[in-house]
Design a protein around this motif. Sequence first.
Motif, short mmCIF file in Angstrom:
data_model
loop_
_atom_site.label_atom_id
_atom_site.label_comp_id
_atom_site.label_asym_id
_atom_site.label_seq_id
_atom_site.Cartn_x
_atom_site.Cartn_y
_atom_site.Cartn_z
N ASN A 23 10.81 -6.80 5.47
CA ASN A 23 10.02 -7.38 4.34
C ASN A 23 8.60 -6.72 4.39
N CYS A 24 8.14 -6.90 5.71
CA CYS A 24 6.58 -6.18 5.87
C CYS A 24 6.45 -4.93 5.40
N SER A 25 7.64 -4.16 5.89
CA SER A 25 7.56 -2.54 5.36
C SER A 25 7.43 -2.47 3.85
N VAL A 26 8.38 -3.37 3.26
CA VAL A 26 8.34 -3.30 1.44
C VAL A 26 7.24 -3.65 1.19
N ALA A 27 6.37 -4.75 1.90
CA ALA A 27 4.91 -5.12 1.09
C ALA A 27 3.95 -4.15 1.44
N GLN A 28 4.20 -3.40 2.26
CA GLN A 28 3.16 -2.29 2.72
C GLN A 28 3.24 -1.09 1.88
N ASP A 29 4.71 -1.02 1.50
CA ASP A 29 4.99 0.29 0.67
C ASP A 29 4.50 0.07 -0.58
N LYS A 30 4.72 -1.46 -1.02
CA LYS A 30 4.46 -1.95 -2.49
C LYS A 30 2.92 -1.91 -2.73
N ASN A 31 2.05 -1.69 -1.43
CA ASN A 31 0.68 -1.78 -1.70
C ASN A 31 0.03 -0.52 -1.10
N ALA A 32 0.86 0.32 -0.70
CA ALA A 32 0.27 1.54 -0.24
C ALA A 32 -0.58 2.21 -1.16
N LEU A 33 -1.72 2.83 -0.50
CA LEU A 33 -2.83 3.90 -1.10
C LEU A 33 -2.70 5.21 -0.54
N SER A 34 -3.05 6.11 -1.51
CA SER A 34 -3.14 7.56 -1.10
C SER A 34 -4.47 7.88 -1.37
N LEU A 341 -7.34 2.00 4.99
CA LEU A 341 -7.67 3.50 4.84
C LEU A 341 -8.22 3.96 6.06
N ARG A 342 -7.34 3.69 7.31
CA ARG A 342 -7.86 4.17 8.58
C ARG A 342 -8.10 5.84 8.55
N ASP A 343 -8.77 6.56 9.12
CA ASP A 343 -8.98 7.91 9.64
C ASP A 343 -9.46 8.60 8.03
N ILE A 344 -10.14 8.03 7.16
CA ILE A 344 -10.69 8.57 6.09
C ILE A 344 -11.98 9.47 6.54
N GLU A 363 -18.24 12.54 5.33
CA GLU A 363 -18.80 13.66 6.11
C GLU A 363 -17.76 14.37 6.54
N GLY A 364 -17.88 15.91 6.49
CA GLY A 364 -16.94 16.58 7.32
C GLY A 364 -15.70 16.99 6.23
N ASP A 365 -14.47 17.09 6.79
CA ASP A 365 -13.45 17.84 5.99
C ASP A 365 -13.06 17.19 4.79
N ASN A 366 -13.14 15.60 4.94
CA ASN A 366 -12.27 15.09 3.64
C ASN A 366 -13.27 14.96 2.46
N GLY A 367 -14.49 15.16 2.63
CA GLY A 367 -15.57 15.11 1.51
C GLY A 367 -15.52 14.00 0.70
N ILE A 368 -15.43 13.85 -0.92
CA ILE A 368 -15.38 13.09 -1.58
C ILE A 368 -13.97 12.76 -2.02
N VAL A 369 -13.42 11.66 -1.65
CA VAL A 369 -12.11 11.10 -2.17
C VAL A 369 -12.11 10.19 -3.24
N ARG A 370 -10.80 10.24 -3.93
CA ARG A 370 -10.57 9.12 -4.78
C ARG A 370 -9.39 8.51 -4.35
N VAL A 371 -9.45 7.04 -4.28
CA VAL A 371 -8.32 6.27 -3.59
C VAL A 371 -7.25 6.27 -4.92
N ILE A 372 -6.14 6.32 -4.73
CA ILE A 372 -4.81 6.39 -5.45
C ILE A 372 -4.05 5.39 -5.25
N PRO A 373 -3.60 4.39 -6.22
CA PRO A 373 -2.71 3.20 -5.97
C PRO A 373 -1.30 3.89 -6.03
N GLU A 374 -0.45 3.18 -5.17
CA GLU A 374 0.86 4.04 -4.80
C GLU A 374 1.62 4.14 -6.10
N ASN A 375 1.49 3.06 -7.03
CA ASN A 375 2.29 3.09 -8.33
C ASN A 375 1.90 4.15 -9.35
N GLU A 376 0.90 4.99 -9.03
CA GLU A 376 0.45 5.78 -10.06
C GLU A 376 1.14 7.28 -9.96
#
Length: 376
Positions: A23-34, A341-344, A363-376
């Motif tokens: 159930n925890c995994s489902v909740a995490q997947d449902k609310n996951a971000l990229s 959003l660990r290791d951002i 700063e560094g390699d990631n630069g400026i990032v946009r946070v994308i909801p999983e359902n998009e």
Amino acid sequence: MKNNAQRRWVAVVIMIITVAVANCSVAQDKNALSTETIISEISVPWGMAWLPDGTMLITERSGDLWLYNDEKLRDEPIAGVPKVWARSQGGLLDIALHPNYEQNGWIYITYSSPEGGGGANTALMRARLNEGRTELIDKEMLYKAEPNTTRGQHFGSRIVFDNEGYVYFGIGDRGNRDVNPQDITRDAGKIYRLHDDGRIPEDNPFVDSADAKNAIFAYGIRNPQGMALNPETGELWEHEHGPRGGDEVNIIKAGNNYGWPIISYGINYSGTEFAEDTARAGMEQPEWYWDPSIAPSGMTFVTSDKYPEWKGDLLVGSLKFGYIVHCKVKNNTVTDTEIVLRDIGRTRNIKQGPDGYIYIATEGDNGIVRVIPENE
């Protein structure tokens, strides 16, 4: 029998745990971000602001102002940026648009100004873009902290407009904690409030105090690198770096003393103590504090429907640990926090854009990032 009973009990416990984990995994997947990197060419992005057509303006601490549109960064930075003292923590800092930008075209910038010589101190200016958006014109200095110093730390600085059109900005203690923050006759270690043209509001809290810096709105501040207006209450929220521990989230109110360095939950970097107390009459307690320090930088209230789990809450970036902290807000106070959003990457700023997406400047390699909801 006893062994069989024990085995059955263990099996039941394992089944319960398995279901819970599933159930925890489902909740995490449902609310996951990229996240997706949209700009990687800027080494230390500091401020982000959006023009009405969605074009983004980005300050780079080294002194360049960039324009990003059509999913790409313009080849050359915008000309006409004031000279900055780009050393250590100093440089080109925050940027914000006037609330009536479409009518007046004013853009506001904080930076470490060397004007006057002998180092630098934080300044607030405003300017407009020329027709081709290639150069700053109509530049006006609205406030310059004094005196200059060659110390390289604690310039602040963020810019926020409130719902009445006043402009607020912060300046850190400039590395002189035992003198500046508690003295209202001196700049640094303060939050300031001005009219949009630089005039001092008549109801600023210290306009009638002898020798006081009349632009001061609040004092006892260490190094404010995050400010945001609470969209529900209209109040100004701020966070600041503690030393070793004691990073704070505060609600900034007129005339309040936020205690630095008389009270603090932090200690010196060497491990020794310096603060006399953690609380004292006449000095404000933080809404939240971190110990150990996370080195907060950037903050935004989430109003977008794209992130239902965060809506109405506060997001704070961490320079030290390279993650984002979700501060849960209820009844106008922080009730709990969680790491997301660990290791951002070393976060310099975090803003909600006009398109409803969260943007994080690192700063560094990631630069400026946009946070994308999983359902998009």
